[in-house]
Motif scaffolding. Structure first.
Motif, mmCIF file in Angstrom:
data_model
loop_
_atom_site.group_PDB
_atom_site.id
_atom_site.type_symbol
_atom_site.label_atom_id
_atom_site.label_comp_id
_atom_site.label_asym_id
_atom_site.label_seq_id
_atom_site.Cartn_x
_atom_site.Cartn_y
_atom_site.Cartn_z
ATOM 1 N N UNK A 150 29.372 2.260 59.059
ATOM 2 C CA UNK A 150 29.606 2.724 60.435
ATOM 3 C C UNK A 150 28.747 3.952 60.739
ATOM 4 N N UNK A 151 28.356 4.089 61.989
ATOM 5 C CA UNK A 151 27.492 5.191 62.416
ATOM 6 C C UNK A 151 28.286 6.492 62.446
ATOM 7 N N UNK A 152 27.825 7.492 61.686
ATOM 8 C CA UNK A 152 28.518 8.772 61.627
ATOM 9 C C UNK A 152 28.469 9.490 62.972
ATOM 10 N N UNK A 153 27.374 9.344 63.727
ATOM 11 C CA UNK A 153 27.294 10.011 65.018
ATOM 12 C C UNK A 153 28.258 9.383 66.018
ATOM 13 N N UNK A 154 28.417 8.055 65.968
ATOM 14 C CA UNK A 154 29.419 7.402 66.828
ATOM 15 C C UNK A 154 30.815 7.879 66.445
ATOM 16 N N UNK A 155 31.040 8.089 65.143
ATOM 17 C CA UNK A 155 32.339 8.585 64.688
ATOM 18 C C UNK A 155 32.595 10.007 65.207
ATOM 19 N N UNK B 241 36.458 10.759 65.310
ATOM 20 C CA UNK B 241 36.922 10.260 64.009
ATOM 21 C C UNK B 241 36.395 11.106 62.855
ATOM 22 N N UNK B 242 35.304 11.792 63.083
ATOM 23 C CA UNK B 242 34.688 12.671 62.093
ATOM 24 C C UNK B 242 34.477 14.011 62.772
ATOM 25 N N UNK B 243 34.795 15.088 62.034
ATOM 26 C CA UNK B 243 34.608 16.414 62.620
ATOM 27 C C UNK B 243 33.141 16.786 62.644
ATOM 28 N N UNK B 244 32.722 17.297 63.774
ATOM 29 C CA UNK B 244 31.383 17.854 63.914
ATOM 30 C C UNK B 244 31.549 19.186 64.624
ATOM 31 N N UNK B 245 30.663 20.069 64.428
ATOM 32 C CA UNK B 245 30.743 21.362 65.117
ATOM 33 C C UNK B 245 30.184 21.172 66.523
ATOM 34 N N UNK B 246 30.992 20.514 67.375
ATOM 35 C CA UNK B 246 30.575 20.203 68.734
ATOM 36 C C UNK B 246 30.458 21.487 69.535
#
Length: 171
Positions: free
Chosen positions: A25-30, A35-40
């Motif tokens: 699965x695409x981590x950026x889509x997550x 679904x995946x933490x990113x420092x948005x």
């Protein structure tokens, strides 16, 4: 602000080792889906901005379209324009908030270009005096400029629609 980073660490890893598995699965889509933490750091209706997990410099940010597309050859013109407009806003914010002396916008399409996540993304890399990053190491033979110019002109004549201006028909 003098920050130092040695970009040569990346050369120790093969692109194959760093690249995501195309079947996973695409981590950026997550990240887009929460679904995946990113420092948005910012979001528009069409784009998402978050800090790179392996930053080249202080404030290194990724701008992605929310809709999945693999690379430059897969992204729609509308999504590309949205990403670029957002990248410009991020660049301005980095100049103000992080005292960046300059900025590089970097994109990679394909394994040969070191694309590691196969979801279109634009790196907004703030530059600082003395950061020692070399973006263009100048490896091509400058004596071949005439040859490559002819090839590109021919390809672009076939690809680009005429604009109706006198300049568009110039070789």
């Amino acid at each position: 602000m003098a920050l130092s980073f040695d970009p040569r660490w990346l050369s120790r890893y093969s692109t194959q080792d760093l690249a995501e598995d195309p079947q996973s699965p695409c981590v950026f889509c997550a990240i887009v889906n929460g679904e995946v933490e990113g420092h948005v750091i910012a979001e528009t209706p069409d784009t998402l901005c978050f800090l790179d997990h392996l930053p080249a410099t202080y404030g290194h940010t990724l701008v992605i379209p929310k809709q999945h597309c693999q690379d430059l050859f897969d992204i729609s013109d509308e999504s590309f324009q949205a990403v670029m407009a957002t990248a410009k806003q991020v660049a301005n914010a980095l100049r103000v908030s992080c005292s960046a002396a300059g900025v590089n916008l970097v994109h990679a399409s394909g394994l040969a270009a070191h694309q590691t996540v196969f979801h279109f993304h634009m790196h907004v890399v703030p530059r600082y005096d003395g950061d020692s990053i070399v973006v263009f190491p100048r490896l091509a033979d400058p004596a071949r400029k005439d040859e490559v110019a002819q090839r590109l002109r021919a390809a672009l004549r076939e690809e680009l629609p005429p604009t109706g201006t006198a300049e568009s028909s110039a070789p």
